[in-house]
Scaffold this motif. Sequence first.
Motif: not given
Lengths: 306, 306, 306, 306
Positions: D76, D84, D87, D113, D122, D125
């Motif tokens: 990511a 990322i 989020r 994460p 993740v 994403h």
Amino acid sequence: MAAVDMDQLLAQIVAEIEPQIGTGSVADYIPALAAVDPAQFGIAVALPNGECYGAGDWTKPFSLQSISKLFTLALALSGDDESIWWRVGREPSGNAFNSLVQLEYENGVPRNPFINAGALVVTDHLAGVFGDATKAVLDFLRTESGNAEIDCDEEVAASEEAHGDRNLAMAHFLASYGNIHGDVRSIADQYVRQCAIAINCRDLALAGLFLARHGLRRDDTRMLSPSNTKRINAVLLTCGMYDAAGEFAYRVGLPGKSGVGGGILAVVPGRCTIAVWGPGLDRRGNSVAGVAALDRFTELTGWSVF
Amino acid sequence: MAAVDMDQLLAQIVAEIEPQIGTGSVADYIPALAAVDPAQFGIAVALPNGECYGAGDWTKPFSLQSISKLFTLALALSGDDESIWWRVGREPSGNAFNSLVQLEYENGVPRNPFINAGALVVTDHLAGVFGDATKAVLDFLRTESGNAEIDCDEEVAASEEAHGDRNLAMAHFLASYGNIHGDVRSIADQYVRQCAIAINCRDLALAGLFLARHGLRRDDTRMLSPSNTKRINAVLLTCGMYDAAGEFAYRVGLPGKSGVGGGILAVVPGRCTIAVWGPGLDRRGNSVAGVAALDRFTELTGWSVF
Amino acid sequence: MAAVDMDQLLAQIVAEIEPQIGTGSVADYIPALAAVDPAQFGIAVALPNGECYGAGDWTKPFSLQSISKLFTLALALSGDDESIWWRVGREPSGNAFNSLVQLEYENGVPRNPFINAGALVVTDHLAGVFGDATKAVLDFLRTESGNAEIDCDEEVAASEEAHGDRNLAMAHFLASYGNIHGDVRSIADQYVRQCAIAINCRDLALAGLFLARHGLRRDDTRMLSPSNTKRINAVLLTCGMYDAAGEFAYRVGLPGKSGVGGGILAVVPGRCTIAVWGPGLDRRGNSVAGVAALDRFTELTGWSVF
Amino acid sequence: MAAVDMDQLLAQIVAEIEPQIGTGSVADYIPALAAVDPAQFGIAVALPNGECYGAGDWTKPFSLQSISKLFTLALALSGDDESIWWRVGREPSGNAFNSLVQLEYENGVPRNPFINAGALVVTDHLAGVFGDATKAVLDFLRTESGNAEIDCDEEVAASEEAHGDRNLAMAHFLASYGNIHGDVRSIADQYVRQCAIAINCRDLALAGLFLARHGLRRDDTRMLSPSNTKRINAVLLTCGMYDAAGEFAYRVGLPGKSGVGGGILAVVPGRCTIAVWGPGLDRRGNSVAGVAALDRFTELTGWSVF
């Protein structure tokens, strides 16, 4: 209060609470509900003999929402089958009505049947008994009210399903604890559809009469024993008003169940049921005008359980 | 139930619950209570006219404990002074009775007056009004019961104070939010001492009669308006039994307040008060035999608020 | 970075972060700290050989506050006595630094020595070993820095004690779990007084050098084994910056401990200590300018533990 | 440690931890993992030049499980796309790895994460960037290890999906906050499948080398800037070991990521990666033998970030 002139009483109440009609906020997380005009109000009172009185917008349908949880619980207990209590508690939740937090601390057994998690479990139980929980609720409401037209509002149902991630989260979470037995999506769907039933104050007051009639239905067949009827009223009083059960018991002093459609069904055991509707909600999700009207009703009649 | 033969009824109840007398666990966190013989049980019923009936160990004193919270609340509201509600809520707590967690989430305003945090705030209020909260409670109990001998059990008080860190933690925590106005140690001390009052079922039932008499004291002077009396009963029903309020409302259906000394005071508005005592507690801290006896009482008399 | 010109480096850093000096909010819950001028900034770097460099307000004393927790932990572990770990954990807390909630869930064992509850337990341990924990910290700071004038700021101490209900709540709560052995008020008092120590960047950087020197004190006597020194650095990295430990590790990548007086002490094992001070805090209680300066320091030197 | 004889070192470690091999509990909530023989252990070390050493069952595949979260995060961030972080946070969670509670308090932004909720975000994403997150992870693992045979274990994947209600609950819950953009079931499926990848210690150590090589892949192309590589190591150290990150940092002092398959990947920046595997887990879900081996490794080499 020996003889109450109900028509006059209800007219007086509507007049007195007029300043509060239209105040509060319409539920905004369901788009179809957000569009409802807040400046409406209805009240209906049903007596044990089946007579029904009303005032204001009492014949205008509104969205049943969480009041459906009262009927699913009653259906789950019908025939005095108490097995549902193995899967759901009956303690006040002390948290917002859709919290996953408490569920996690209590290992998948919802605190009571009136928080969303508890209602999903009850719906799952009904689906097991009746096949389709929504149909079971609709059948009951139609029979007791005598209005065969009562139905789901498909627009509201679609509107909720489009935002149904929270319900699906809850249902899968319950399933992870083994407390949903049916298909998760189907149960969540039945739950949403029973909330989306449209009903008016008159029909709602009539449909709830079994709670004022010690468990007898309209046709005098027994739905619940007097003892189990009392017990549902007890659960309503302690858990029926989201996180404002204590406040409602304090101010109004009656068992009741509210919904974010703005309706409330209250019970005076042995005397009557009262259905009120006003779409503007307070911060706990209860109808502002509805609570005010019930407050006046108990004040003017002296009818309270305490 | 037109005419109840109370003596016979109470004898029947004592006989029926006999298997449960002595079951449960005696409160063990207060050494002086841990030494109490669990195989004791008493019940007393007081009628609005002042008559009092009893059975079993109904004249043997036990530790009032949290039942004192009912009297401190009533005293705080006496003269219909409702200012206490600015400092304490009236919602069920959904947590153990001595949790600091909920207090933190709610910024120092306890959920209700019957959890320990709420009772500390009420005690602080009483200390502001009466000077000494414990004395105010003692005066009230003595006058209403007609028993001038009611007093603190100094051994119990000392026993609790020796383990009082949790109360002091709570009181300082409330003070950190500005919700204790008096001296923290003195307030905690008054709180502990009112819990340590020794009383018997007879005197307790008589002292609670104002709740069944719509707010009138023994000498017919008014303590509370009928409306505020109803409201205390509502708070008892929703919050009076620790984390088992819902269960108690479901099974017994009466407003009531329990204490870890094993006593419970319940109210049938307009009809009577019932005081029960059995030292063995269930896991939520309520008397096993006491709850069972109240369950039988409502079943046999049909007296319930629902 | 073969050869660093420290004076030039620190001057550059002060110049670069100039826009951030004075931003953030001064701690306002301690009146004596609320009065500090936010437009101040100092930085000092101490090398293992005892050389010390500085820039800005690096010789101006500020309030040590929670940075004291690093020294109390080191003193508790001195001589490689690891018994303190029976009474306090070493996991990040994931909650605000003064939360009682987590403590309740974990039965009176604080998550780590750098939240207030953990520091109270460490202080209690030191009081048992040294008699007076504050004096032990002062002695250490004076010896390592060579500045015998370091002392408590009595105004700050008085200011904190006047608002000390939260600390007393926490200490009594710990005592209710048996995790405070000394007198609660005395321990809370020692805790407050060590937080109220006034120190400047120079002295702070020197006092922390044992962490960059694998456990050796200024006079080359061993305070901690290399292994236990590493371990303190590990606890600093995971728990040293309140609820921003992850963020600080991510941005700066060094073990460090902050205080609401605006100071931060960071460690580059084997290379140096860095003390920064700027009174303006971010919403997690860490110095805005201080974090920015440490961010620049690691960027410019390439010194990081990762 | 000037020159390490890796073969001898690894043999010594395997011998020393032998008593711990087979202790702990195999993950039992995934049936296919519950059947794994606990009496296995492997260790591999990969150097920046691509050399790889191993001992024990180092070429035997095991289930990657949560170690996949490290690779999804790296992918990511590849090309230094830091979006990322809008989020998902990077703070330690202080709670069990699959808790919904914290998510609710933080309004749908997972703490980091490496908890399940964060990994779902993740994965979502990656699905947006690469189309199929599982394929992206597989491609990366195959290329870096040079082993094109690495693949999902379909039995494990099926086993997890059969018990996937908790993941679906979490994914729908995230979606209710707008923090899942793709199809919920597809994202949950990709998440489960990347956890079900089978890999051995050798391939895992090689695949993680970019973290020891300041962001360079095997073919010397840049995956991440040195700065972002450091930052992943920082997140590993503070959040990589479930609720034992602090303990692991304290004992081992290296960035690492564990999985309930019994594997751990640890990093010594600039020096090597170490992959260990032993199926027996401690109560926090980390390999007992794996943690012990890494503890010995850092003790014997002196390699630690602190």
